[in-house]
Design a protein around this motif. Sequence first.
Motif, short mmCIF file in Angstrom:
data_model
loop_
_atom_site.label_atom_id
_atom_site.label_comp_id
_atom_site.label_asym_id
_atom_site.label_seq_id
_atom_site.Cartn_x
_atom_site.Cartn_y
_atom_site.Cartn_z
N ASP A 187 -0.04 39.28 24.66
CA ASP A 187 -1.22 39.83 25.16
C ASP A 187 -1.14 39.97 26.72
O ASP A 187 -1.58 40.94 27.21
CB ASP A 187 -2.48 39.48 24.97
N SER A 188 -0.51 38.87 27.60
CA SER A 188 -0.98 39.06 28.85
C SER A 188 0.20 38.29 29.64
O SER A 188 0.30 38.35 30.80
CB SER A 188 -2.09 38.36 29.26
N LEU A 189 1.28 37.61 28.81
CA LEU A 189 2.40 36.88 29.77
C LEU A 189 3.03 37.80 30.35
O LEU A 189 3.78 38.74 29.60
CB LEU A 189 3.15 35.99 28.81
N ALA A 190 3.27 37.86 31.76
CA ALA A 190 4.15 38.95 32.19
C ALA A 190 5.38 38.14 32.86
O ALA A 190 5.40 37.11 33.47
CB ALA A 190 3.43 39.33 33.51
N ILE A 191 6.65 38.91 32.82
CA ILE A 191 7.74 38.57 33.29
C ILE A 191 8.18 39.64 34.09
O ILE A 191 8.24 40.63 33.45
CB ILE A 191 8.76 38.25 32.07
N GLN A 192 8.52 39.49 35.56
CA GLN A 192 8.81 40.58 36.24
C GLN A 192 10.15 40.08 36.95
O GLN A 192 10.40 38.98 37.34
CB GLN A 192 7.54 40.36 37.62
N GLY A 193 10.94 41.16 36.92
CA GLY A 193 12.15 40.98 37.76
C GLY A 193 13.19 40.65 36.39
O GLY A 193 12.88 40.30 35.36
N THR A 194 14.40 40.16 37.05
CA THR A 194 15.25 39.89 36.09
C THR A 194 15.56 38.35 36.14
O THR A 194 15.22 37.52 37.16
CB THR A 194 16.81 40.12 36.64
N VAL A 195 15.48 37.88 34.71
CA VAL A 195 15.23 36.15 34.29
C VAL A 195 16.37 35.98 33.50
O VAL A 195 16.97 36.88 32.74
CB VAL A 195 14.00 35.97 34.08
N PRO A 196 16.84 34.60 33.75
CA PRO A 196 17.85 34.33 32.74
C PRO A 196 17.29 34.30 31.14
O PRO A 196 16.20 34.16 30.92
CB PRO A 196 17.97 32.73 33.20
N PRO A 197 18.21 34.69 30.41
CA PRO A 197 17.92 34.78 28.75
C PRO A 197 16.89 33.66 28.19
O PRO A 197 16.08 33.58 27.52
CB PRO A 197 19.29 34.90 28.13
N ASP A 198 17.34 32.41 28.79
CA ASP A 198 16.77 31.30 28.17
C ASP A 198 15.19 31.20 28.76
O ASP A 198 14.30 30.60 28.08
CB ASP A 198 17.16 29.75 28.58
N ARG A 199 14.71 31.63 29.99
CA ARG A 199 13.48 31.82 30.30
C ARG A 199 12.70 32.98 29.61
O ARG A 199 11.56 32.59 29.18
CB ARG A 199 13.31 32.12 31.86
#
Length: 70
Positions: free
Chosen positions: A41-53
């Motif tokens: 609902d609210s966890l944001a991932i911005q930009g390119t991150v490694p697959p494990d993250r």
Amino acid sequence: MDPESFEACLRNDQTAPLQVSDYESALRSGITSTPFFIVGDSLAIQGTVPPDRFRAAVDSVLDAREIRRP
């Protein structure tokens, strides 16, 4: 993606209101760049991150909701 088709779509009077609406919705949601993912609902991932993250973020939401993974 064909650049000419993309440009034609951007200039299309029928799709322009949809583009503006999507843009405004993204801004209201706090999305300011791409890529941008909202996990759960609210966890944001911005930009390119490694697959494990990315996997860790998805797993944390699944764990919080007590959803079993295959």
